[in-house]
Design a protein around this motif. Structure first.
Motif, PDB file in Angstrom:
ATOM      1  N   THR A  19      37.348  42.195  62.554  1.00 12.16           N
ATOM      2  CA  THR A  19      37.965  41.651  61.342  1.00 12.16           C
ATOM      3  C   THR A  19      37.114  40.527  60.758  1.00 12.16           C
ATOM      4  OG1 THR A  19      40.161  42.188  62.205  1.00 12.16           O
ATOM      5  CG2 THR A  19      40.042  40.578  60.414  1.00 12.16           C
ATOM      6  N   ALA A  20      36.609  39.653  61.653  1.00 14.89           N
ATOM      7  CA  ALA A  20      35.756  38.557  61.193  1.00 14.89           C
ATOM      8  C   ALA A  20      34.472  39.089  60.560  1.00 14.89           C
ATOM      9  CB  ALA A  20      35.432  37.626  62.360  1.00 14.89           C
ATOM     10  N   ALA A  21      33.894  40.147  61.161  1.00 14.93           N
ATOM     11  CA  ALA A  21      32.680  40.752  60.600  1.00 14.93           C
ATOM     12  C   ALA A  21      32.959  41.345  59.222  1.00 14.93           C
ATOM     13  CB  ALA A  21      32.152  41.825  61.543  1.00 14.93           C
ATOM     14  N   LEU A  22      34.140  41.954  59.062  1.00 15.38           N
ATOM     15  CA  LEU A  22      34.521  42.517  57.768  1.00 15.38           C
ATOM     16  C   LEU A  22      34.683  41.408  56.718  1.00 15.38           C
ATOM     17  CD1 LEU A  22      35.333  45.002  56.117  1.00 15.38           C
ATOM     18  CD2 LEU A  22      37.697  44.652  56.930  1.00 15.38           C
ATOM     19  N   VAL A  23      35.308  40.299  57.140  1.00 10.90           N
ATOM     20  CA  VAL A  23      35.450  39.149  56.235  1.00 10.90           C
ATOM     21  C   VAL A  23      34.074  38.634  55.821  1.00 10.90           C
ATOM     22  CG1 VAL A  23      36.197  36.742  56.103  1.00 10.90           C
ATOM     23  CG2 VAL A  23      37.719  38.460  57.097  1.00 10.90           C
ATOM     24  N   HIS A  24      33.151  38.541  56.789  1.00  7.20           N
ATOM     25  CA  HIS A  24      31.794  38.070  56.507  1.00  7.20           C
ATOM     26  C   HIS A  24      31.113  38.983  55.488  1.00  7.20           C
ATOM     27  CE1 HIS A  24      27.834  36.345  58.350  1.00  7.20           C
ATOM     28  NE2 HIS A  24      27.836  36.295  57.027  1.00  7.20           N
ATOM     29  N   THR A  25      31.194  40.276  55.713  1.00  8.20           N
ATOM     30  CA  THR A  25      30.534  41.243  54.827  1.00  8.20           C
ATOM     31  C   THR A  25      31.114  41.190  53.417  1.00  8.20           C
ATOM     32  OG1 THR A  25      30.123  42.697  56.710  1.00  8.20           O
ATOM     33  CG2 THR A  25      29.947  43.672  54.518  1.00  8.20           C
ATOM     34  N   THR A  26      32.450  41.212  53.335  1.00 11.69           N
ATOM     35  CA  THR A  26      33.113  41.197  52.029  1.00 11.69           C
ATOM     36  C   THR A  26      32.803  39.920  51.261  1.00 11.69           C
ATOM     37  OG1 THR A  26      34.912  42.523  52.958  1.00 11.69           O
ATOM     38  CG2 THR A  26      35.338  41.393  50.864  1.00 11.69           C
ATOM     39  N   ALA A  27      32.882  38.777  51.973  1.00 10.40           N
ATOM     40  CA  ALA A  27      32.609  37.494  51.321  1.00 10.40           C
ATOM     41  C   ALA A  27      31.158  37.396  50.870  1.00 10.40           C
ATOM     42  CB  ALA A  27      32.950  36.344  52.271  1.00 10.40           C
ATOM     43  N   LEU A  28      30.234  37.900  51.698  1.00  9.30           N
ATOM     44  CA  LEU A  28      28.813  37.828  51.364  1.00  9.30           C
ATOM     45  C   LEU A  28      28.504  38.658  50.127  1.00  9.30           C
ATOM     46  CD1 LEU A  28      25.993  36.832  52.065  1.00  9.30           C
ATOM     47  CD2 LEU A  28      25.756  38.780  53.627  1.00  9.30           C
ATOM     48  N   LEU A  29      29.053  39.876  50.070  1.00  8.52           N
ATOM     49  CA  LEU A  29      28.813  40.740  48.912  1.00  8.52           C
ATOM     50  C   LEU A  29      29.378  40.122  47.632  1.00  8.52           C
ATOM     51  CD1 LEU A  29      29.562  44.245  50.488  1.00  8.52           C
ATOM     52  CD2 LEU A  29      27.320  43.282  49.896  1.00  8.52           C
ATOM     53  N   SER A  30      30.496  39.425  47.778  1.00  9.21           N
ATOM     54  CA  SER A  30      31.113  38.788  46.604  1.00  9.21           C
ATOM     55  C   SER A  30      30.346  37.547  46.171  1.00  9.21           C
ATOM     56  CB  SER A  30      32.571  38.425  46.902  1.00  9.21           C
ATOM     57  OG  SER A  30      33.319  39.570  47.253  1.00  9.21           O
ATOM     58  N   LEU A  31      29.953  36.724  47.146  1.00  4.78           N
ATOM     59  CA  LEU A  31      29.289  35.462  46.822  1.00  4.78           C
ATOM     60  C   LEU A  31      27.863  35.660  46.325  1.00  4.78           C
ATOM     61  CD1 LEU A  31      30.572  33.326  49.856  1.00  4.78           C
ATOM     62  CD2 LEU A  31      31.130  32.955  47.438  1.00  4.78           C
ATOM     63  N   GLU A  32      27.218  36.741  46.765  1.00  2.24           N
ATOM     64  CA  GLU A  32      25.841  37.001  46.338  1.00  2.24           C
ATOM     65  C   GLU A  32      25.734  37.177  44.823  1.00  2.24           C
ATOM     66  OE1 GLU A  32      22.768  39.103  49.297  1.00  2.24           O
ATOM     67  OE2 GLU A  32      24.564  40.308  48.900  1.00  2.24           O
ATOM     68  N   ARG A  33      26.830  37.543  44.191  1.00  4.77           N
ATOM     69  CA  ARG A  33      26.811  37.746  42.737  1.00  4.77           C
ATOM     70  C   ARG A  33      26.751  36.436  41.965  1.00  4.77           C
ATOM     71  NH1 ARG A  33      31.772  42.195  42.424  1.00  4.77           N
ATOM     72  NH2 ARG A  33      30.786  43.791  43.749  1.00  4.77           N
ATOM     73  N   VAL A  34      27.192  35.344  42.618  1.00  8.65           N
ATOM     74  CA  VAL A  34      27.277  34.065  41.900  1.00  8.65           C
ATOM     75  C   VAL A  34      26.466  32.951  42.546  1.00  8.65           C
ATOM     76  CG1 VAL A  34      29.548  34.585  40.937  1.00  8.65           C
ATOM     77  CG2 VAL A  34      29.386  33.461  43.173  1.00  8.65           C
ATOM     78  N   ALA A  35      25.888  33.203  43.733  1.00  8.94           N
ATOM     79  CA  ALA A  35      25.158  32.154  44.440  1.00  8.94           C
ATOM     80  C   ALA A  35      23.945  32.748  45.134  1.00  8.94           C
ATOM     81  CB  ALA A  35      26.074  31.481  45.468  1.00  8.94           C
ATOM     82  N   PHE A  45      29.796  33.138  56.255  1.00 13.01           N
ATOM     83  CA  PHE A  45      29.941  32.986  57.699  1.00 13.01           C
ATOM     84  C   PHE A  45      31.053  31.986  58.038  1.00 13.01           C
ATOM     85  CE2 PHE A  45      28.639  30.898  61.721  1.00 13.01           C
ATOM     86  CZ  PHE A  45      28.859  31.986  62.548  1.00 13.01           C
ATOM     87  N   LEU A  46      31.217  30.941  57.214  1.00  7.24           N
ATOM     88  CA  LEU A  46      32.307  29.987  57.422  1.00  7.24           C
ATOM     89  C   LEU A  46      33.658  30.693  57.296  1.00  7.24           C
ATOM     90  CD1 LEU A  46      33.434  27.151  57.824  1.00  7.24           C
ATOM     91  CD2 LEU A  46      33.161  26.769  55.361  1.00  7.24           C
ATOM     92  N   MET A  47      33.799  31.563  56.300  1.00  3.76           N
ATOM     93  CA  MET A  47      35.058  32.309  56.150  1.00  3.76           C
ATOM     94  C   MET A  47      35.311  33.207  57.356  1.00  3.76           C
ATOM     95  SD  MET A  47      34.862  33.373  52.125  1.00  3.76           S
ATOM     96  CE  MET A  47      34.503  32.144  50.860  1.00  3.76           C
ATOM     97  N   ALA A  48      34.237  33.838  57.858  1.00  2.52           N
ATOM     98  CA  ALA A  48      34.381  34.688  59.045  1.00  2.52           C
ATOM     99  C   ALA A  48      34.757  33.850  60.260  1.00  2.52           C
ATOM    100  CB  ALA A  48      33.077  35.439  59.305  1.00  2.52           C
ATOM    101  N   SER A  49      34.174  32.661  60.361  1.00  5.60           N
ATOM    102  CA  SER A  49      34.489  31.762  61.489  1.00  5.60           C
ATOM    103  C   SER A  49      35.955  31.352  61.459  1.00  5.60           C
ATOM    104  CB  SER A  49      33.593  30.523  61.447  1.00  5.60           C
ATOM    105  OG  SER A  49      32.245  30.882  61.647  1.00  5.60           O
ATOM    106  N   ILE A  50      36.461  31.069  60.262  1.00  6.33           N
ATOM    107  CA  ILE A  50      37.882  30.697  60.131  1.00  6.33           C
ATOM    108  C   ILE A  50      38.773  31.867  60.539  1.00  6.33           C
ATOM    109  CG2 ILE A  50      39.676  30.075  58.480  1.00  6.33           C
ATOM    110  CD1 ILE A  50      37.527  28.498  56.940  1.00  6.33           C
ATOM    111  N   ALA A  51      38.380  33.081  60.136  1.00  2.02           N
ATOM    112  CA  ALA A  51      39.152  34.266  60.533  1.00  2.02           C
ATOM    113  C   ALA A  51      39.164  34.429  62.045  1.00  2.02           C
ATOM    114  CB  ALA A  51      38.560  35.515  59.864  1.00  2.02           C
ATOM    115  N   GLY A  52      37.994  34.235  62.686  1.00  2.00           N
ATOM    116  CA  GLY A  52      37.937  34.315  64.143  1.00  2.00           C
ATOM    117  C   GLY A  52      38.713  33.207  64.811  1.00  2.00           C
ATOM    118  N   TYR A  53      38.620  31.995  64.251  1.00  4.17           N
ATOM    119  CA  TYR A  53      39.343  30.831  64.773  1.00  4.17           C
ATOM    120  C   TYR A  53      40.854  31.094  64.806  1.00  4.17           C
ATOM    121  CZ  TYR A  53      41.473  26.161  64.140  1.00  4.17           C
ATOM    122  OH  TYR A  53      42.257  25.043  64.220  1.00  4.17           O
ATOM    123  N   ILE A  54      41.375  31.647  63.712  1.00  2.00           N
ATOM    124  CA  ILE A  54      42.815  31.942  63.645  1.00  2.00           C
ATOM    125  C   ILE A  54      43.166  33.145  64.523  1.00  2.00           C
ATOM    126  CG2 ILE A  54      44.684  32.663  62.114  1.00  2.00           C
ATOM    127  CD1 ILE A  54      43.223  31.126  59.866  1.00  2.00           C
TER     128      ILE A  54
END
Length: 414
Positions: A19-35, A45-54
């Motif tokens: 799940t954390a890897a999926l969050v990382h991939t989805t967030a990266l693909l989204s953020l790459e468009r604007v950053a 990776f921070l979003m994925a870490s938070i998902a793993g943390y929870i």
């Protein structure tokens, strides 16, 4: 609740990791468009870490956490370690390693580190939960004898059975009256000598004795200062030992220090040298575990008031002192609470510290954890010699002492 099987634990870990890897991939693909990638990837990776943390707290290790989240410091640790590894590992591996093996190392090293970090976090949570159901700590109040408002609050807490000890400031203006009131208690808890070196002693024959914690700490590191100050330090200690015995009638001495000055190496040397001749039996240390569940507001309170810096310094000094005390045959408390929120041990801060200081099993009183407060009733500074105790005047005149008194009553009576 019984511990799950290894297969179940691994399946949970894999599900959360996926799940954390999926969050990382989805967030990266989204953020790459604007950053740019160098910014998008750490954020993803921070979003994925938070998902793993929870997920690991609520799913993988729920038996250990009881369904509660880990302390936030584990998230910070995991994120920092992984960023460092991902940045440094490719540089360390270089091009000498075969590509398949190099890829495996790059992929599985963070995975193994994460497994170690979250397993350690789970053990920490399990231990904390076990402590909460164990033996409560001893509630202790400092500065008995400082002023009538302070003495009254301490006596009320002791009279109601909420307080298990107090430290006597023998050079305080109300020390004699405070001891008389203490003796009148039906079952008075133990008294401790509150050694005061930084203020209040006013001995003209000790002109070289530094009047600050940091000054004494620096003097401990300088051999020529140690030789010059040691005789005067011994004189002050002996006078306070004598005053303590005259006031209390006690032969054996339990000892701590105003502003924890007794843990400064130079002072501790003198205490240990005098321990046999002066019948010192117990010395307080301040090895304090960081509480779980502190809000960012409470962390900021600790940092803003200097409590966190004090905690760091006193953790080191206590770590150095405990082996020396044991070799000298002196007892000390195993754990402590009251430095991290020094001067502001009230409300949620006090409650979290109180819970964290519980012992998982019953231990001898001399070893039990101590929770320290500085209670006072309103107008605590009335009758206090503010000129002699200038360094502490701001705290003595603040409302925090009344808040600490109220919090102790509310929490311990609930």
């Amino acid at each position: 609740m019984s511990e799950p099987s290894l297969i179940l634990r691994l399946s949970r870990y894999g599900a959360v990791g996926g799940t954390a890897a999926l969050v990382h991939t989805t967030a990266l693909l989204s953020l790459e468009r604007v950053a740019p990638l160098w910014l998008a990837n750490p954020l993803a990776f921070l979003m994925a870490s938070i998902a793993g943390y929870i997920g690991h707290a609520l799913v993988t290790f729920r038996e250990e956490t009881g369904g509660r989240r880990f302390a936030r410091r584990w998230l910070l640790l995991q994120y920092a370690v992984n960023l460092a590894v991902c940045a440094l590992l490719p540089l360390l591996l270089g091009n000498w390693m075969p590509m398949p093996l190099r890829t495996a190392v790059l992929v599985f090293t963070p995975t193994l580190l994460n497994a170690l970090i979250w397993s350690r976090a789970a053990r920490f949570s399990a231990k904390a939960r076990q402590q909460q159901n164990g033996q409560p700590p001893l509630l202790h109040a400092d500065d008995l004898g400082l002023a009538e408002g302070v003495d009254s609050a301490i006596i009320v807490l002791a009279q109601s059975g909420l307080l298990q000890g107090a430290s006597l400031l023998v050079n305080g203006p109300s020390a004699a009256n405070a001891v008389e009131a203490w003796r009148d208690l039906t079952d008075p808890p133990p008294l401790t000598l509150h050694v005061c070196l930084t203020e209040g002693h006013g001995l003209p024959h000790c002109p070289d004795l530094p009047t600050g914690f940091s000054s004494l700490l620096v003097a401990s590191l300088l051999p020529w200062q140690r030789r010059r100050i040691a005789p005067q330090l011994r004189t002050v200690l002996l006078e306070q030992f004598s005053s303590y015995r005259q006031l209390t009638g006690l032969r054996h001495i339990r000892l701590d220090g105003h502003q924890h000055i007794h843990l400064v190496p130079l002072v501790l040397d003198a205490v240990l040298d005098l321990s046999r001749s002066e019948s010192i039996t117990w010395v307080r240390t301040t090895l304090e575990a960081l509480p779980e569940g502190l809000s960012l507001r409470l962390w900021w309170r600790s940092i803003k008031t200097g409590g966190f810096i004090k905690w760091l310094i006193l953790q080191l000094l206590s770590g150095l002192a405990i082996p020396r005390l044991r070799r000298a045959g002196l007892h000390t408390n195993r754990r402590f609470a009251g430095v991290l929120f020094s001067g502001s041990m009230y409300g949620e801060a006090f409650r979290h510290c109180w819970i964290t200081a519980h012992s998982p099993k019953r231990i001898h009183r001399a070893l039990r954890p101590v929770v320290l407060i500085h209670p006072a009733q309103r107008h605590a500074a009335a009758g206090m010699d503010q000129e002699a105790f200038q360094q502490s005047a701001a705290f003595f005149n603040s409302s925090n002492r009344q808040k600490e008194w109220t919090s102790a009553q509310q929490l311990l009576e609930s």
